[in-house]
Design a protein around this motif. Sequence first.
Motif, mmCIF file in Angstrom:
data_model
loop_
_atom_site.group_PDB
_atom_site.id
_atom_site.type_symbol
_atom_site.label_atom_id
_atom_site.label_comp_id
_atom_site.label_asym_id
_atom_site.label_seq_id
_atom_site.Cartn_x
_atom_site.Cartn_y
_atom_site.Cartn_z
ATOM 1 N N PRO A 64 0.812 -1.230 0.000
ATOM 2 C CA PRO A 64 0.000 0.000 0.000
ATOM 3 C C PRO A 64 0.838 1.269 0.000
ATOM 4 C CG PRO A 64 -0.971 -1.616 1.462
ATOM 5 C CD PRO A 64 0.338 -2.191 1.020
ATOM 6 N N TYR A 65 1.942 1.292 0.761
ATOM 7 C CA TYR A 65 2.783 2.500 0.782
ATOM 8 C C TYR A 65 3.507 2.690 -0.541
ATOM 9 C CZ TYR A 65 6.317 5.902 2.142
ATOM 10 O OH TYR A 65 7.124 7.009 2.198
ATOM 11 N N GLU A 66 3.993 1.600 -1.148
ATOM 12 C CA GLU A 66 4.647 1.710 -2.452
ATOM 13 C C GLU A 66 3.656 2.208 -3.506
ATOM 14 O OE1 GLU A 66 7.995 -1.838 -1.972
ATOM 15 O OE2 GLU A 66 5.989 -2.279 -2.744
ATOM 16 N N LEU A 67 2.425 1.710 -3.424
ATOM 17 C CA LEU A 67 1.400 2.168 -4.362
ATOM 18 C C LEU A 67 1.133 3.656 -4.175
ATOM 19 C CD1 LEU A 67 -0.656 1.401 -6.563
ATOM 20 C CD2 LEU A 67 -2.293 0.939 -4.720
ATOM 21 N N ARG A 68 1.101 4.117 -2.922
ATOM 22 C CA ARG A 68 0.891 5.539 -2.672
ATOM 23 C C ARG A 68 2.048 6.361 -3.238
ATOM 24 N NH1 ARG A 68 -2.438 8.836 -3.214
ATOM 25 N NH2 ARG A 68 -3.728 7.021 -2.677
ATOM 26 N N ARG A 69 3.280 5.862 -3.080
ATOM 27 C CA ARG A 69 4.437 6.550 -3.665
ATOM 28 C C ARG A 69 4.300 6.639 -5.186
ATOM 29 N NH1 ARG A 69 9.941 3.887 -2.363
ATOM 30 N NH2 ARG A 69 10.596 5.582 -3.749
ATOM 31 N N PHE A 70 3.865 5.547 -5.796
ATOM 32 C CA PHE A 70 3.724 5.528 -7.252
ATOM 33 C C PHE A 70 2.644 6.512 -7.704
ATOM 34 C CE2 PHE A 70 1.760 3.473 -11.078
ATOM 35 C CZ PHE A 70 2.779 3.794 -11.950
ATOM 36 N N VAL A 71 1.533 6.558 -6.992
ATOM 37 C CA VAL A 71 0.465 7.510 -7.327
ATOM 38 C C VAL A 71 0.977 8.937 -7.221
ATOM 39 C CG1 VAL A 71 -1.769 8.432 -6.594
ATOM 40 C CG2 VAL A 71 -1.433 5.955 -6.733
ATOM 41 N N GLY A 109 8.625 13.090 -13.978
ATOM 42 C CA GLY A 109 8.158 11.906 -13.263
ATOM 43 C C GLY A 109 9.243 11.189 -12.478
ATOM 44 N N THR A 110 10.115 11.957 -11.812
ATOM 45 C CA THR A 110 11.228 11.355 -11.075
ATOM 46 C C THR A 110 10.757 10.322 -10.059
ATOM 47 O OG1 THR A 110 12.698 13.242 -11.374
ATOM 48 C CG2 THR A 110 13.103 11.857 -9.451
ATOM 49 N N ARG A 111 9.788 10.666 -9.244
ATOM 50 C CA ARG A 111 9.324 9.739 -8.216
ATOM 51 C C ARG A 111 8.508 8.589 -8.815
ATOM 52 N NH1 ARG A 111 10.159 14.609 -5.919
ATOM 53 N NH2 ARG A 111 11.131 14.590 -3.842
ATOM 54 N N PHE A 112 7.920 8.799 -9.966
ATOM 55 C CA PHE A 112 7.283 7.722 -10.733
ATOM 56 C C PHE A 112 8.301 6.620 -10.977
ATOM 57 C CE2 PHE A 112 6.454 5.706 -14.796
ATOM 58 C CZ PHE A 112 5.083 5.608 -14.925
ATOM 59 N N SER A 113 9.508 7.006 -11.397
ATOM 60 C CA SER A 113 10.554 6.037 -11.723
ATOM 61 C C SER A 113 11.229 5.470 -10.482
ATOM 62 C CB SER A 113 11.611 6.687 -12.629
ATOM 63 O OG SER A 113 11.062 7.062 -13.874
ATOM 64 N N LEU A 114 11.551 6.332 -9.519
ATOM 65 C CA LEU A 114 12.327 5.883 -8.367
ATOM 66 C C LEU A 114 11.560 4.910 -7.491
ATOM 67 C CD1 LEU A 114 14.163 9.171 -7.389
ATOM 68 C CD2 LEU A 114 15.110 7.167 -8.522
ATOM 69 N N THR A 115 10.228 4.994 -7.491
ATOM 70 C CA THR A 115 9.452 4.003 -6.753
ATOM 71 C C THR A 115 9.808 2.602 -7.215
ATOM 72 O OG1 THR A 115 7.608 5.531 -6.422
ATOM 73 C CG2 THR A 115 7.120 3.183 -6.234
ATOM 74 N N TRP A 116 9.933 2.431 -8.539
ATOM 75 C CA TRP A 116 10.198 1.106 -9.089
ATOM 76 C C TRP A 116 11.619 0.652 -8.822
ATOM 77 C CZ3 TRP A 116 6.409 -2.001 -10.424
ATOM 78 C CH2 TRP A 116 5.161 -1.430 -10.697
ATOM 79 N N SER A 117 12.569 1.573 -8.660
ATOM 80 C CA SER A 117 13.923 1.182 -8.286
ATOM 81 C C SER A 117 13.907 0.459 -6.940
ATOM 82 C CB SER A 117 14.841 2.416 -8.209
ATOM 83 O OG SER A 117 15.019 3.007 -9.468
ATOM 84 N N ASP A 118 13.193 1.042 -5.987
ATOM 85 C CA ASP A 118 13.103 0.417 -4.664
ATOM 86 C C ASP A 118 12.317 -0.892 -4.721
ATOM 87 O OD1 ASP A 118 14.569 2.446 -3.530
ATOM 88 O OD2 ASP A 118 12.836 3.542 -2.748
ATOM 89 N N VAL A 119 11.234 -0.916 -5.494
ATOM 90 C CA VAL A 119 10.424 -2.122 -5.605
ATOM 91 C C VAL A 119 11.241 -3.270 -6.194
ATOM 92 C CG1 VAL A 119 8.456 -3.172 -6.804
ATOM 93 C CG2 VAL A 119 8.211 -0.918 -5.743
ATOM 94 N N ALA A 120 11.996 -3.003 -7.243
ATOM 95 C CA ALA A 120 12.771 -4.057 -7.903
ATOM 96 C C ALA A 120 13.833 -4.630 -6.972
ATOM 97 C CB ALA A 120 13.419 -3.514 -9.175
#
Length: 375
Positions: A151-158, A195-206
């Motif tokens: 849920p927190y990662e999804l909020r970061r992505f949003v 969209g910097t935070r759009f991308s960086l969310t996925w760095s942490d997720v991966a």
Amino acid sequence: MTASSAPAPRPSLLGTGLPPFYCPLERDLLHPEAKQVEARATEWLDAFGLYPDPVERAWGLATHSADFSCRIIPDGNVEALLLFTEWNYWANAVDDWQDSGSDEVGTGAVVEHGARLLRTIEDPGASVLPEGPMTRALLDLVGRTHALLTPYELRRFVEGTRDWLLGAAWRAAQAEAGTMPGLNDFVAMGPLANGTRFSLTWSDVARGDRLPADVLCSPALTALTDAAGFVVSADNDLFSYDKDDHLVPREVNLVNVLAHQENCSPAEAVPLAVALRDRVMVLFTRLRAQLESSADTAGGVDGELRRHLAALGHYMAGSIAWQSSAPRYASPRNRHELPLAEARLALQYADAPSVDATEPPDLPALASWWRRVRD
């Protein structure tokens, strides 16, 4: 700014070549499964019929979104990286619509679509987007994203998506009004569209890293993230300049903002853009080193924090390498009927910043970042 494989039909307004890029960061990294990710992402695009015809498909693939994704995330979970790559192909299709210069793509249309897109990401059952391939592909992305992210990662992505769409709406409003913003306004709001935070969310997720909110949202790390986003945005304004130089009024980007402010040509504004970009890059390296040195006292998150700081560098350096070889920029659509597969932009790296200044620039929107650096 001529593609190496063929001469451009008309010269670039920026001159004969791109300036050298100061990038004292780890470079030339690429995820070992990059080819697999690209092949699977292309299959996904074709399965959903994202592009209406072969020409649009060629230009969609010319974004090299897989290369971008695999350079800024050079390690980590392949399934997360694949999903991020597919998001990038989809987002670039939206970006091309926003930047098309069509009379139908005014501020109202960009805001309307952005609001509906955000609601769909948050609630895929809301049914607020029209039926079609883009919506079907989006719903697939959203469903898989909800299943994968916490849920927190999804909020970061949003929130990262909101940055992108808000920045795009602001730029659209400037273009619709026929005005060129002042430099401080531009550096405060223009890079949001990156969209910097759009991308960086996925760095942490991966990587499976989950920094606590009070670390991720700390003033110093927030400033560092914004500085990284500014550098990537400035670099994109240089790499993508030719792609949009046919638009009237001129595209809202760093070069044109500076040219308007200084009453000079775009070519004459390039050194000014590079100087400002380099000052922020120097600030980034100083502030990142400071945060790295404090990571040992960050409790149990020091390893995750170090990886996150490294990911910011991958984001910046990877973006440069990707853009130099993407046909989207090296053989732009306003000069070529189809992208040239082997087109490349000559890329040089500078050994030192173009300016010696280490003090903050006279821009309130940037100056606060320098206050996070300890003497």
